[in-house]
Scaffold this active site. Structure first.
Site, PDB file in Angstrom:
ATOM      1  N   ASP A  45       0.356  18.404  19.263  1.00 51.47           N
ATOM      2  CA  ASP A  45       1.042  19.356  19.993  1.00 51.47           C
ATOM      3  C   ASP A  45       1.797  20.689  18.997  1.00 51.47           C
ATOM      4  OD1 ASP A  45       0.109  18.398  22.421  1.00 51.47           O
ATOM      5  OD2 ASP A  45       1.873  17.703  22.878  1.00 51.47           O
ATOM      6  N   HIS A  91       0.835  -1.220   0.016  1.00 50.35           N
ATOM      7  CA  HIS A  91      -0.035   0.143  -0.087  1.00 50.35           C
ATOM      8  C   HIS A  91       0.782   1.162  -0.119  1.00 50.35           C
ATOM      9  CE1 HIS A  91      -3.272   2.563   2.015  1.00 50.35           C
ATOM     10  NE2 HIS A  91      -3.898   2.076   0.598  1.00 50.35           N
ATOM     11  N   LYS A  96       3.476   4.378  -1.095  1.00 51.85           N
ATOM     12  CA  LYS A  96       3.540   5.321  -2.216  1.00 51.85           C
ATOM     13  C   LYS A  96       4.731   5.978  -2.154  1.00 51.85           C
ATOM     14  CE  LYS A  96      -1.165   4.652  -1.743  1.00 51.85           C
ATOM     15  NZ  LYS A  96      -1.807   4.337  -0.277  1.00 51.85           N
ATOM     16  N   LYS A 124      -3.712  10.567   4.958  1.00 51.37           N
ATOM     17  CA  LYS A 124      -3.273   9.773   6.271  1.00 51.37           C
ATOM     18  C   LYS A 124      -2.300  10.903   6.912  1.00 51.37           C
ATOM     19  CE  LYS A 124      -3.957   6.941   2.531  1.00 51.37           C
ATOM     20  NZ  LYS A 124      -5.456   6.737   2.581  1.00 51.37           N
ATOM     21  N   ASP A 135      17.952   9.075  -7.666  1.00 50.93           N
ATOM     22  CA  ASP A 135      19.480   9.490  -7.432  1.00 50.93           C
ATOM     23  C   ASP A 135      19.794   9.679  -5.935  1.00 50.93           C
ATOM     24  OD1 ASP A 135      19.529   9.309 -10.125  1.00 50.93           O
ATOM     25  OD2 ASP A 135      19.835  11.397 -10.455  1.00 50.93           O
ATOM     26  N   HIS A 151      -8.634  11.435   1.464  1.00 49.94           N
ATOM     27  CA  HIS A 151      -7.687  10.219   0.979  1.00 49.94           C
ATOM     28  C   HIS A 151      -6.583  10.454   1.795  1.00 49.94           C
ATOM     29  CE1 HIS A 151      -5.389   7.307  -1.035  1.00 49.94           C
ATOM     30  NE2 HIS A 151      -6.225   6.754  -0.989  1.00 49.94           N
TER      31      HIS A 151
END
Length: 413
Positions: free
Chosen positions: A316, A129, A131, A311, A136, A309
């Site tokens: 604080d 899952h 991404k 996450k 380089d 979408h």
């Protein structure tokens, strides 16, 4: 004793552990696909040595073809290009596009390509899952944004609400190591050569900024709980505010109680969740938890302007995370995930301000009084969904006894 030493030595190769923050980084927040795709495309065009790209979803749409062209152009000028996609998430990617990439010299691998609907095994749910893009050894991108046109499923709505980060500095080496290691594992399982070798390039051993950051992964071997543990540690230490935005939010027992306890000791706890949903079962199962959170004084906002979408979280004002991991059993118990954690007021303030703006202008707050008077059919649907989702998790075998967790470790759903 010998086995323990070997395991410790192997674990030292993975600097994604909770305590290993590195200094001297620059971490830049990227909001939505437009910023992310433009950034990785620009870096691909400048690549000289190698590119690694991981994506759960790689769609055969305008964006997918645009990124494919950038990868092909890099490969044709001699850059070693590696593309890893998930067999389920990218099942719609056409064979001609993959064939063209391979013809142009892009090395491609598919993580768990067997997605037969007639095979109901737990390992089928263990998806890649993540991404991530690394170019380089100089820059890495980590977040929740897939290679897919933001507007393809949203019609006239705005793009999906999501985030990624661009990282420069010593942390890039750690991210690259993780990406190369996963590529090798998948290559080995695909009966290819199990080691990836490439020319060395300079750059990432030097500091690029002043930010402290860590790279966390979730896998099924040495890092099963790193991301959840990082969240729980930060939540349990929170003193003033927790802002958490998550697309698929179905937390386990310990996570729920950590948030409720934080609210009980006077911390402002804010959840930004999906209002427009793409998975009906999980959406209604999440709503079954609203009453408990609202009773505890936790604020809940539903994002309605487009599909949320993201996450991400800010705690604080100085602890922030951006990545691919949802707060649900599929991310925290099954999938391979990757998050970057940043310690710093400047980055935390930027992410918090972006989230507050979304809540103020594009979200609807859920109040207890209104929630009490929701239609009976909605309450029934929510609890049926909650029960069904828990049953599915149980069927997969993820409970405390089979996972071997102690009572106080509780990944209990």
């Amino acid at each position: 004793m010998r086995k323990i030493k070997r395991r410790d030595r192997r674990q030292s190769l993975y600097p994604e552990t909770l305590s290993n923050f590195t200094s001297g980084n620059t971490v830049t927040l990227l909001k939505d696909g437009d910023a992310y795709f433009s950034a990785i495309e620009a870096e691909f065009s400048k690549a000289k040595h190698d590119i690694y790209l991981e994506s759960y979803i790689y769609a055969n749409d305008t964006t997918g073809r645009r990124i494919a062209q950038a990868l092909s152009q890099a490969a044709l000028r001699g850059v070693k290009v590696h593309l890893l996609i998930d067999g389920y998430g990218s099942k719609g990617l056409s064979a001609p596009l993959l064939d063209q990439l391979r013809s142009d010299g892009v090395k491609t691998l598919i993580y768990r390509p067997d997605i037969s609907p007639w095979t109901f095994r737990r390992k089928r749910l263990r998806r890649m899952h993540r991404k991530i893009a690394v170019v380089d050894r100089k820059i890495a991108f980590v977040g929740g944004i897939n290679i897919i046109d933001d507007r393809e499923t949203t019609g006239a709505l705005l793009p999906r609400y999501d985030y990624a980060v661009a990282v420069k500095g010593p942390l890039v080496k750690m991210i690259r190591h993780s990406v190369k290691h996963l590529w090798s594992l998948v290559a080995w399982s695909s009966f290819r050569k199990g080691t990836v070798r490439g020319r060395r390039s300079s750059g990432t051993t030097f500091t690029q900024g002043k930010m402290r950051a860590a790279f966390l992964v979730r896998d099924n071997f040495l890092h099963r709980r790193d991301i959840e543990a990082a969240y729980l540690r930060a939540i349990n230490q929170a003193k003033t505010e927790i802002i958490l935005a998550n697309a698929y939010f179905f937390p386990g027992h310990n996570f729920r109680h950590a948030l409720i306890k934080a609210a009980g000791r006077g911390v402002r706890v804010v959840l930004l969740l999906q209002g427009r949903y793409d998975h009906r079962l999980q959406h209604y199962a999440t709503q079954a938890l609203y009453g408990h959170f609202l009773t505890a004084g936790i604020e809940i906002y539903e994002f309605h302007k487009s599909f949320l979408h993201a996450k991400v979280a800010v705690i604080d004002g100085h602890w922030a995370t951006v990545g691919s991991s949802n707060i649900d059993p599929f991310s925290l118990l099954l999938a391979r995930e990757a998050n970057v954690v940043v310690e710093g007021q400047e980055f935390g303030a930027a992410l918090a301000q972006s989230l507050r703006l979304a809540m103020e202008s594009d979200a609807v707050r859920i109040f207890m009084e209104g929630w009490k008077h929701q239609p009976a059919r909605l309450r029934i649907t929510s609890w049926l969904s909650y029960g069904l989702l828990r049953l599915m998790i149980g069927i997969c075998g993820y409970n405390r006894e089979k996972s071997g967790l102690k009572k106080d470790e509780g990944l209990v759903w």
